[in-house]
Design an enzyme around this catalytic site. Structure first.
Site, mmCIF file in Angstrom:
data_model
loop_
_atom_site.group_PDB
_atom_site.id
_atom_site.type_symbol
_atom_site.label_atom_id
_atom_site.label_comp_id
_atom_site.label_asym_id
_atom_site.label_seq_id
_atom_site.Cartn_x
_atom_site.Cartn_y
_atom_site.Cartn_z
ATOM 1 N N ARG A 177 0.819 -1.238 0.000
ATOM 2 C CA ARG A 177 0.000 0.000 0.000
ATOM 3 C C ARG A 177 0.843 1.275 0.000
ATOM 4 O O ARG A 177 0.490 2.263 0.653
ATOM 5 C CB ARG A 177 -0.990 0.022 1.176
ATOM 6 C CG ARG A 177 -1.912 -1.163 1.246
ATOM 7 C CD ARG A 177 -2.833 -1.285 0.030
ATOM 8 N NE ARG A 177 -3.455 -2.587 0.031
ATOM 9 C CZ ARG A 177 -2.946 -3.647 -0.650
ATOM 10 N NH1 ARG A 177 -1.890 -3.516 -1.417
ATOM 11 N NH2 ARG A 177 -3.542 -4.804 -0.579
ATOM 12 N N SER A 227 -11.043 -0.138 3.594
ATOM 13 C CA SER A 227 -10.316 -0.468 4.829
ATOM 14 C C SER A 227 -9.563 0.768 5.297
ATOM 15 O O SER A 227 -8.777 1.333 4.553
ATOM 16 C CB SER A 227 -9.304 -1.583 4.579
ATOM 17 O OG SER A 227 -9.980 -2.743 4.188
ATOM 18 N N GLU A 297 -4.415 3.430 6.350
ATOM 19 C CA GLU A 297 -4.218 3.229 4.906
ATOM 20 C C GLU A 297 -4.789 4.445 4.170
ATOM 21 O O GLU A 297 -4.246 4.909 3.186
ATOM 22 C CB GLU A 297 -4.949 1.950 4.477
ATOM 23 C CG GLU A 297 -4.857 1.655 2.999
ATOM 24 C CD GLU A 297 -5.468 0.301 2.648
ATOM 25 O OE1 GLU A 297 -5.156 -0.707 3.306
ATOM 26 O OE2 GLU A 297 -6.252 0.263 1.687
HETATM 27 C C1 LIG Z 1 -15.579 0.099 -0.797
HETATM 28 C C2 LIG Z 1 -14.095 0.213 -0.985
HETATM 29 C C3 LIG Z 1 -13.321 -0.915 -1.191
HETATM 30 C C4 LIG Z 1 -11.934 -0.800 -1.367
HETATM 31 N N1 LIG Z 1 -11.204 -1.951 -1.572
HETATM 32 C C5 LIG Z 1 -9.859 -1.850 -1.754
HETATM 33 C C6 LIG Z 1 -9.069 -3.034 -1.972
HETATM 34 O O1 LIG Z 1 -9.560 -4.157 -2.008
HETATM 35 N N2 LIG Z 1 -7.740 -2.879 -2.153
HETATM 36 C C7 LIG Z 1 -7.127 -1.661 -2.140
HETATM 37 O O2 LIG Z 1 -5.921 -1.580 -2.330
HETATM 38 N N3 LIG Z 1 -7.859 -0.529 -1.930
HETATM 39 C C8 LIG Z 1 -9.192 -0.601 -1.741
HETATM 40 N N4 LIG Z 1 -9.926 0.543 -1.533
HETATM 41 C C9 LIG Z 1 -9.253 1.837 -1.467
HETATM 42 C C10 LIG Z 1 -9.145 2.568 -2.815
HETATM 43 O O3 LIG Z 1 -10.125 2.155 -3.729
HETATM 44 C C11 LIG Z 1 -7.776 2.403 -3.436
HETATM 45 O O4 LIG Z 1 -6.798 2.893 -2.552
HETATM 46 C C12 LIG Z 1 -7.623 3.142 -4.762
HETATM 47 O O5 LIG Z 1 -6.400 2.779 -5.341
HETATM 48 C C13 LIG Z 1 -7.664 4.670 -4.601
HETATM 49 O O6 LIG Z 1 -7.766 5.243 -5.895
HETATM 50 P P1 LIG Z 1 -8.531 6.632 -6.110
HETATM 51 O O7 LIG Z 1 -8.479 6.950 -7.561
HETATM 52 O O8 LIG Z 1 -9.882 6.583 -5.503
HETATM 53 O O9 LIG Z 1 -7.571 7.608 -5.321
HETATM 54 P P2 LIG Z 1 -7.980 8.843 -4.393
HETATM 55 O O10 LIG Z 1 -8.661 8.331 -3.172
HETATM 56 O O11 LIG Z 1 -8.679 9.867 -5.189
HETATM 57 O O12 LIG Z 1 -6.539 9.364 -4.024
HETATM 58 C C14 LIG Z 1 -5.671 8.581 -3.229
HETATM 59 C C15 LIG Z 1 -4.254 9.171 -3.377
HETATM 60 O O13 LIG Z 1 -3.802 8.915 -4.704
HETATM 61 C C16 LIG Z 1 -3.346 10.131 -5.295
HETATM 62 N N5 LIG Z 1 -3.602 10.068 -6.728
HETATM 63 C C17 LIG Z 1 -4.797 9.834 -7.340
HETATM 64 N N6 LIG Z 1 -4.627 9.839 -8.686
HETATM 65 C C18 LIG Z 1 -3.317 10.097 -8.912
HETATM 66 C C19 LIG Z 1 -2.525 10.252 -10.086
HETATM 67 N N7 LIG Z 1 -3.049 10.155 -11.313
HETATM 68 N N8 LIG Z 1 -1.206 10.516 -9.939
HETATM 69 C C20 LIG Z 1 -0.648 10.649 -8.716
HETATM 70 N N9 LIG Z 1 -1.346 10.528 -7.564
HETATM 71 C C21 LIG Z 1 -2.659 10.243 -7.663
HETATM 72 C C22 LIG Z 1 -4.153 11.221 -4.599
HETATM 73 O O14 LIG Z 1 -3.471 12.463 -4.637
HETATM 74 C C23 LIG Z 1 -4.248 10.680 -3.183
HETATM 75 O O15 LIG Z 1 -3.122 11.034 -2.435
HETATM 76 C C24 LIG Z 1 -11.316 0.464 -1.352
HETATM 77 C C25 LIG Z 1 -12.104 1.616 -1.164
HETATM 78 C C26 LIG Z 1 -13.480 1.499 -0.979
HETATM 79 C C27 LIG Z 1 -14.302 2.740 -0.796
#
Ligand SMILES: Cc1cc2nc3c(=O)[nH]c(=O)nc-3n(C[C@H](O)[C@H](O)[C@H](O)COP(=O)(O)OP(=O)(O)OC[C@H]3O[C@@H](n4cnc5c(N)ncnc54)[C@H](O)[C@@H]3O)c2cc1C
Length: 306
Positions: A177, A227, A297
């Site tokens: 992560r 999580s 996380e």
């Molecule tokens: C219901 C649910 C289930 C989930 N299950 C999982 C799972 O099984 N496994 C898991 O790993 N995660 C899980 N997550 C967490 C999440 O989906 C992941 O961490 C996902 O990768 C976040 O992506 P995001 O686009 O939503 O990022 P955001 O939440 O929008 O941003 C997270 C970080 O990434 C950065 N970021 C976003 N895009 C970019 C880019 N293009 N370049 C540089 N930095 C960037 C942002 O600045 C921020 O710091 C879950 C979340 C939810 C709500």
């Protein structure tokens, strides 16, 4: 403090007017439905626009923040100063032979399902992760034994100087992560994954199984950020929280899920302050009971409300 009118005028030269939203309510863009406003919320349509915005914000010393699908973020009730960049218009996915190329604004779920349609295996683990490709690289997203590190070949980023640079997966320090993307100040714009040919039915069986597991165990009917805590070495965060009898505990509208102890849900119009207080309460209780520090996380960013 930067001049908002001057910034707006300059942004209009860099990004199409319809893709600039001043004072945008970030609750509309976050899975938790929490958070204040962004001074400017912009959605570029080309890599060149991203480069220009980065160069402009460097020159004028205006902070910018990347927002993906908002599924791993908690934004404080005072919102975010400066420019929030969201890449939702850059969401192409394509395949060539055994590689899949996705722009970073594409959802990783869509990349996973597209790979399945093309009979390519390797991204099944991501079929239920609700983030973008960029967000998934940022934190080396993973589930059910798979992670981005296993399949990523390389990415293109806009670096902190506004230049487009290729980064091999091995250069990103992908680990549990985490990655070095935030330390480098990179904006991921595109990712190339190495996959393997497989039978459609075999890929679909895995996707169906993981979808069933996720839907039966996670409180997907409520807003949340997934999580909240990382897995502490030698333990499971959910089990520690469950054994601390914290499920169902609430502060304001935020509640430790009764369905999955690792999730905190926005049950009833929670504020970010409720959410953060509950996270801290869980951390303290688990530490007092088991001596284990739960590391978040989920990322918390933004300003406190004045
Ligand atoms: C219901 C649910 C289930 C989930 N299950 C999982 C799972 O099984 N496994 C898991 O790993 N995660 C899980 N997550 C967490 C999440 O989906 C992941 O961490 C996902 O990768 C976040 O992506 P995001 O686009 O939503 O990022 P955001 O939440 O929008 O941003 C997270 C970080 O990434 C950065 N970021 C976003 N895009 C970019 C880019 N293009 N370049 C540089 N930095 C960037 C942002 O600045 C921020 O710091 C879950 C979340 C939810 C709500």
């Amino acid at each position: 403090m930067f001049n908002k009118q001057k910034t707006h005028d300059k942004l209009l030269e860099l990004v199409k007017a319809e893709n600039i939203k001043p004072e945008e309510d970030l609750r509309n863009h976050l899975y938790t439905k929490l958070g204040g406003k962004a001074d400017f919320f912009i959605t570029p349509t080309t890599y060149e626009e991203i480069q220009k915005v980065v160069k402009f914000s460097n020159e004028e010393d205006i902070p910018f923040t990347l927002l993906g699908n908002g599924s791993n973020l908690i934004i404080k009730d005072g919102g975010i100063r400066g420019i929030v960049i969201n890449l939702k218009h850059l969401d192409d996915i394509s395949t060539e032979e055994n590689t899949l190329v996705a722009q970073s604004g594409a959802r990783i779920i869509d990349a996973s399902l597209f790979a399945m349609q093309q009979r390519l295996s390797g991204l099944e683990f991501a079929c239920g992760i609700p983030g973008t490709v960029g967000g998934a690289l940022y934190m080396n997203a993973g589930a059910y034994g798979g992670e981005i590190k296993d399949v990523l070949d390389y990415a293109y980023v806009v670096d902190k100087n506004g230049d487009i640079v290729k980064r091999l997966a091995t250069e990103l320090d992908l680990d549990y992560r985490t990655s070095n993307i935030p330390d480098n100040g990179d904006i991921v714009i595109e990712a190339t994954f190495n996959l393997k040919p497989a039978k459609y039915e075999d890929i679909k069986a895995v996707v169906d199984d993981l979808t069933y597991k996720r839907e039966s165990k996670q409180p997907l009917e409520y807003p949340s950020c997934g999580s909240v805590f990382k897995r502490p070495p030698g333990y499971f965060a959910g089990k520690l929280i469950q054994d601390s009898r914290l499920q169902g505990t609430n502060i304001g509208g935020a509640e430790v899920s009764t369905k999955h102890a690792g999730f905190i849900i926005n049950k009833d119009n929670a504020t970010t302050t409720d959410y953060i207080s509950l996270i801290e309460h869980v951390q303290q209780t688990v530490k007092d009971k088991f001596g284990v520090e739960l590391e978040r996380e989920v990322r918390i960013i933004g300003e406190d409300k004045e």
